[in-house]
Design a protein around this motif. Structure first.
Motif, PDB file in Angstrom:
ATOM      1  N   LYS A   1      43.109  -1.973  11.672  1.00  0.00           N
ATOM      2  CA  LYS A   1      42.424  -1.385  10.521  1.00  0.00           C
ATOM      3  C   LYS A   1      41.313  -2.296  10.023  1.00  0.00           C
ATOM      4  O   LYS A   1      40.389  -1.857   9.356  1.00  0.00           O
ATOM      5  CB  LYS A   1      43.423  -1.133   9.387  1.00  0.00           C
ATOM      6  N   GLY A   2      41.446  -3.600  10.333  1.00  0.00           N
ATOM      7  CA  GLY A   2      40.451  -4.541   9.848  1.00  0.00           C
ATOM      8  C   GLY A   2      39.374  -4.833  10.876  1.00  0.00           C
ATOM      9  O   GLY A   2      38.470  -5.626  10.637  1.00  0.00           O
ATOM     10  N   GLU A   3      39.472  -4.195  12.029  1.00  0.00           N
ATOM     11  CA  GLU A   3      38.492  -4.475  13.074  1.00  0.00           C
ATOM     12  C   GLU A   3      37.407  -3.425  13.117  1.00  0.00           C
ATOM     13  O   GLU A   3      37.686  -2.236  13.080  1.00  0.00           O
ATOM     14  CB  GLU A   3      39.180  -4.584  14.437  1.00  0.00           C
ATOM     15  N   GLY A   4      36.184  -3.844  13.212  1.00  0.00           N
ATOM     16  CA  GLY A   4      35.059  -2.925  13.317  1.00  0.00           C
ATOM     17  C   GLY A   4      34.646  -2.303  12.005  1.00  0.00           C
ATOM     18  O   GLY A   4      33.834  -1.397  11.968  1.00  0.00           O
TER      19      GLY A   4
ATOM     20  N   MET B   1      45.103 -15.647   3.926  1.00  0.00           N
ATOM     21  CA  MET B   1      45.415 -14.431   3.194  1.00  0.00           C
ATOM     22  C   MET B   1      44.151 -13.643   2.874  1.00  0.00           C
ATOM     23  O   MET B   1      44.182 -12.773   2.012  1.00  0.00           O
ATOM     24  CB  MET B   1      46.143 -14.819   1.890  1.00  0.00           C
ATOM     25  N   HIS B   2      43.061 -13.977   3.557  1.00  0.00           N
ATOM     26  CA  HIS B   2      41.810 -13.280   3.285  1.00  0.00           C
ATOM     27  C   HIS B   2      41.892 -11.866   3.855  1.00  0.00           C
ATOM     28  O   HIS B   2      42.048 -11.673   5.056  1.00  0.00           O
ATOM     29  CB  HIS B   2      40.647 -14.026   3.946  1.00  0.00           C
ATOM     30  N   ILE B   3      41.797 -10.873   2.999  1.00  0.00           N
ATOM     31  CA  ILE B   3      41.899  -9.480   3.424  1.00  0.00           C
ATOM     32  C   ILE B   3      40.553  -9.013   3.987  1.00  0.00           C
ATOM     33  O   ILE B   3      39.530  -9.137   3.312  1.00  0.00           O
ATOM     34  CB  ILE B   3      42.285  -8.570   2.232  1.00  0.00           C
ATOM     35  N   PRO B   4      40.539  -8.517   5.229  1.00  0.00           N
ATOM     36  CA  PRO B   4      39.281  -8.030   5.806  1.00  0.00           C
ATOM     37  C   PRO B   4      38.939  -6.610   5.332  1.00  0.00           C
ATOM     38  O   PRO B   4      39.825  -5.879   4.858  1.00  0.00           O
ATOM     39  CB  PRO B   4      39.583  -8.030   7.308  1.00  0.00           C
ATOM     40  N   ASP B   5      37.654  -6.248   5.470  1.00  0.00           N
ATOM     41  CA  ASP B   5      37.270  -4.862   5.171  1.00  0.00           C
ATOM     42  C   ASP B   5      38.095  -3.932   6.043  1.00  0.00           C
ATOM     43  O   ASP B   5      38.288  -4.180   7.230  1.00  0.00           O
ATOM     44  CB  ASP B   5      35.781  -4.641   5.499  1.00  0.00           C
ATOM     45  N   GLY B   6      38.582  -2.848   5.443  1.00  0.00           N
ATOM     46  CA  GLY B   6      39.344  -1.869   6.226  1.00  0.00           C
ATOM     47  C   GLY B   6      40.830  -1.853   5.916  1.00  0.00           C
ATOM     48  O   GLY B   6      41.518  -0.869   6.181  1.00  0.00           O
ATOM     49  N   PHE B   7      41.337  -2.941   5.349  1.00  0.00           N
ATOM     50  CA  PHE B   7      42.774  -2.998   5.044  1.00  0.00           C
ATOM     51  C   PHE B   7      43.115  -2.265   3.752  1.00  0.00           C
ATOM     52  O   PHE B   7      44.253  -1.856   3.559  1.00  0.00           O
ATOM     53  CB  PHE B   7      43.233  -4.459   4.892  1.00  0.00           C
ATOM     54  N   LEU B   8      42.144  -2.188   2.831  1.00  0.00           N
ATOM     55  CA  LEU B   8      42.425  -1.578   1.535  1.00  0.00           C
ATOM     56  C   LEU B   8      41.695  -0.250   1.396  1.00  0.00           C
ATOM     57  O   LEU B   8      40.605  -0.058   1.928  1.00  0.00           O
ATOM     58  CB  LEU B   8      42.015  -2.509   0.393  1.00  0.00           C
ATOM     59  N   SER B   9      42.319   0.664   0.654  1.00  0.00           N
ATOM     60  CA  SER B   9      41.679   1.953   0.420  1.00  0.00           C
ATOM     61  C   SER B   9      40.527   1.769  -0.567  1.00  0.00           C
ATOM     62  O   SER B   9      40.485   0.780  -1.307  1.00  0.00           O
ATOM     63  CB  SER B   9      42.691   2.940  -0.165  1.00  0.00           C
ATOM     64  N   ASN B  10      39.607   2.741  -0.581  1.00  0.00           N
ATOM     65  CA  ASN B  10      38.450   2.645  -1.471  1.00  0.00           C
ATOM     66  C   ASN B  10      38.862   2.468  -2.926  1.00  0.00           C
ATOM     67  O   ASN B  10      38.286   1.661  -3.647  1.00  0.00           O
ATOM     68  CB  ASN B  10      37.583   3.899  -1.344  1.00  0.00           C
ATOM     69  N   GLU B  11      39.877   3.234  -3.350  1.00  0.00           N
ATOM     70  CA  GLU B  11      40.293   3.146  -4.751  1.00  0.00           C
ATOM     71  C   GLU B  11      40.778   1.744  -5.091  1.00  0.00           C
ATOM     72  O   GLU B  11      40.436   1.180  -6.131  1.00  0.00           O
ATOM     73  CB  GLU B  11      41.429   4.141  -5.058  1.00  0.00           C
TER      74      GLU B  11
END
Lengths: 93, 211
Positions: free
Chosen positions: A43-46, B1-11
């Motif tokens: 989910k975090g890739e791309g 623990m750095h959360i990447p883009d894509g792990f969390l929902s927009n809200e």
């Protein structure tokens, strides 16, 4: 001189980031590990919103991996130092 | 623990951005024109040190690593609000220059790994120091506050992931907290070591006005 102490601190930070970091554990951190184990790592890739110049703390295009990592650490520490000083100066009395 | 883009929902990432902007905005407002001459080099060196410390992943348990966060350490020297600003700068630099943590998730990362420690951790440390008394209280305080800052950060992270529908809470929470209960020991250890060193060599630096 009082400043010597701060310079000493900065040098330690530079050493940590450019030398000691080369021996840091390559294992995934806690969050990555949980993401792998429970299959949501993709989910975090791309989905990166922007591309960074030194992804994963390595300067791309430098053949020697050690140098690439070391330099990235060095740049990061100096960048943080200067930005923090700058912010401090702005917020000063 | 750095959360990447894509792990969390927009809200969720939007809410975390709002919370972080509100807190950091308040910190900037209250810190403006308050810092003294001695604060500035302290901020520089602490920022440099914390950045470097976050690069030093240490193996913990099978196949996992962890690193120090540094929020409590920074707050012990500078106070909760200035420390919050420094940690914010740190996470912005990491995300923008090094791809460590996403941009949408920057608000969550600032909150989890920065503000929980610089503010919550600071007051926990302060309370313990007051109760247990001076030097001994200081060490016990940073040890507990440091450890808690890591565990609470992982808790917040797990809640955000669950609220985003990325992973169920009953899986995320025990998984994150169990690993970070161990990683928190690294935080305590390094914080104690640095505070102890400064106490011995330049105790005056521990007496800056806390902002």
């Amino acid at each position: 001189m009082q400043e010597k102490y701060f310079i000493f601190g900065l040098i330690i930070a530079l050493f940590m980031a450019s030398v000691i970091s080369l021996f840091a554990s390559p294992e995934p951190d806690g969050l990555e590990r949980v993401a792998e184990d429970h299959e949501f790592l993709e989910k975090g890739e791309g989905h990166e919103v922007m591309e960074s110049p030194m992804p994963d703390y390595v300067i791309p295009g430098i053949e020697n991996e050690t140098v690439a990592a070391s330099l990235a650490g060095l740049i990061g520490v100096l960048l943080m130092f200067l930005l923090a000083i700058g912010v401090g100066r702005v917020l000063k009395k | 623990m750095h959360i990447p883009d894509g792990f969390l929902s927009n809200e969720i990432w939007a809410i975390m951005w709002l919370i972080s902007i509100a807190i950091v905005g308040y910190a900037i407002w209250r810190t403006d024109e308050k810092l003294g001459d001695k604060h500035v080099p302290m901020m520089g060196v602490l920022a440099a040190f914390i950045f470097a410390a976050q690069m030093l992943n240490v193996p913990v348990a099978g196949g996992t690593s962890g690193h120090m966060l540094g929020g409590v350490l920074t707050a012990v020297f500078l106070g909760p609000l200035s420390a919050s600003i420094i940690m914010t700068v740190l996470f912005i630099v990491q995300a923008v220059f090094f791809q460590d943590g996403g941009i949408t998730t920057l608000g969550a990362n600032i909150f989890n790994m920065g503000l929980i420690g610089t503010i919550g951790g600071y007051y926990i440390y302060y309370g313990i120091k007051k109760a247990a008394g001076d030097d001994k209280g200081m060490f016990i305080g940073v040890a507990i506050a440091g450890w808690l800052s890591v565990v609470l950060a992982s808790t917040a992270c797990a809640i955000e992931l669950a609220a985003s529908g990325t992973v169920p809470l009953e899986i995320a929470l025990p998984a994150m907290v169990s690993i970070h209960a161990i990683i928190g020991l690294i935080e305590s250890g390094i914080t104690i070591a640095v505070v102890g060193f400064v106490l011995k060599t330049r105790p005056d630096l521990l007496n800056l006005e806390k902002i």
